[in-house]
Design an enzyme around this catalytic site. Sequence first.
Site: not given
Length: 565
Positions: A383, A413-415
């Site tokens: 990320q 941003s990962d989620y």
Amino acid sequence: MTPTQPYSSIAETSRIFDLVLSLVDPLSLPAGTRAKRADVVFTGARDQPYFFIPFKETETAAALKAVEGCVASLLADVKSGGGEARRRITVDQERTTAFLFQAYLARVGGLGKLDKEVRSLLKDTDLLQAQSDPYRRMAANLYATADEGEYYHIHGSLEASTTLRMIGLAPHRPDLQTHEDIVGVIEPAVQKLTVDELEALNAEHRQAGVKAYKHEDFLRTPHGKVNWELPPWTVEPLEATTPPCGLPDRGDGRILSGVRVLELCRIIAGPVVARILGEYGADVLKVTSPNLSDVPFFQVDGNMGKRAADVDLKTPEGRRVFEGLLDEADVVVDGYRPGALERLGYGPRALAERAARRGRGVVYVNENCFGYEGEWAGRPGWQQIADCVSGIAWEQGRFMGLDEPVVPPFPISDYGTGCMGAIAALTGLHHRATRGGSWHGKASLLHYDLLLFKAGLLPEAVRARLRDEAGEAFLALRHAHSVDRISGTALRQMRRLHPGLVDDPRYLDRWHAAGYGAEVSAVLPVVQMEGVDISFARASRPNGTDEASWDFAGGDDYRKPEPDA
């Protein structure tokens, strides 16, 4: 929003929902998705952003969650065989916000990610001490370079030694414990090198570092030019010979009940793809290598609803077991370095050929950092790398009043990327059920970040209020502060301002987790759908807890009663 109207997160979410639908190509969503738009209801108590970030993070993620719910509702129609049905799809602002920083809300034995004591409750999968050793942990961080005003995010990933040696440092320094002392050693080493020199070293050693670009500069790069024009995610055909394959029905009211998902991922975005499929009832088996490092705490929320087994694909027995799992899988989620599974013989084309031989299609979902087109498509990343290359980090620094980049708090941003990957998987399953064939879904951290830019920055008045709320400690952070330092500072301030969000159990699912021998709390699913059970079927467990089998019967987990029950 007109200049005289106050900003509304809920109204902006609705606008971004329509924006997302306009950006996605026709094959990457089922044809009926837009018709489900009328069933979506956005709710929220605050109707304003929570995060000290200049982007519309909650609004964008809530829009994606609404798309996710629409595709899931279409799958429910396919499963029932009764044609299109009206089901209220509710996406709540607070649930979405909690989803985006859930790693910092999750608890095991009452302890969170930033509590040092929690390590005693976790399985030690940090095999190379890239996380537990503070010096080695800072081999993944943002530093100034020899080029005036230019910054580079080195990233030792889960190994650290290669990156540290690459910049001329010892792989271990047990004498360095404080943030200031560690930065005082690593940053001067990075500052001896130009961006071009760091890029050359990075390529030579196959490391996941990148320059921190301003967004306008990234868009001038060949990679930026190519990827700005692409949709947020894609779903493409892999083969068209297998017949339509309907969804199994166990009679339990869960949309994906009986669908088998094989997860081959580490760290957040990929595991979130599979976790969301588990929320809709899929049997998710996470397969990891016993010889590869993983971050122990991210398994607490990331492994909710799954079984987790170790398989070594570099042994004949491991390959035999793995191929037996593949033969029964409906969905494969691949979050490893670009090309890693292809080199082992298990890439999307190879699995589509296996699916054609068995006569039942497969849905293959890739999640990566840089996207799938352009000169950097093969680069590894995480990320922070996507946030630096896309311009997110520079905008965060500007938001904080600085002339330097700062990595935003929390793995947001990962989620968001995990949600896009889940939409791609659900779309692939819908295509498989209605058209037949095998399908390839692609999502990336870069494209989530680019979607944030397309959604636009928050209005200046909203950003000014968030800066005021952030507090002096947060605004005092600089480029070389670690992501945990930044996130921990933000979390403490959010707890002071919004205890009803950070500490309220209404947003958490509570289980006794046999794998941990303790109570586990994790953020509940975001999407709520009328007449549909969307929930976890089992508690989290550490990697490697279960047998590598599709037999999901039994288990000692049980859901804890509500605190007021």
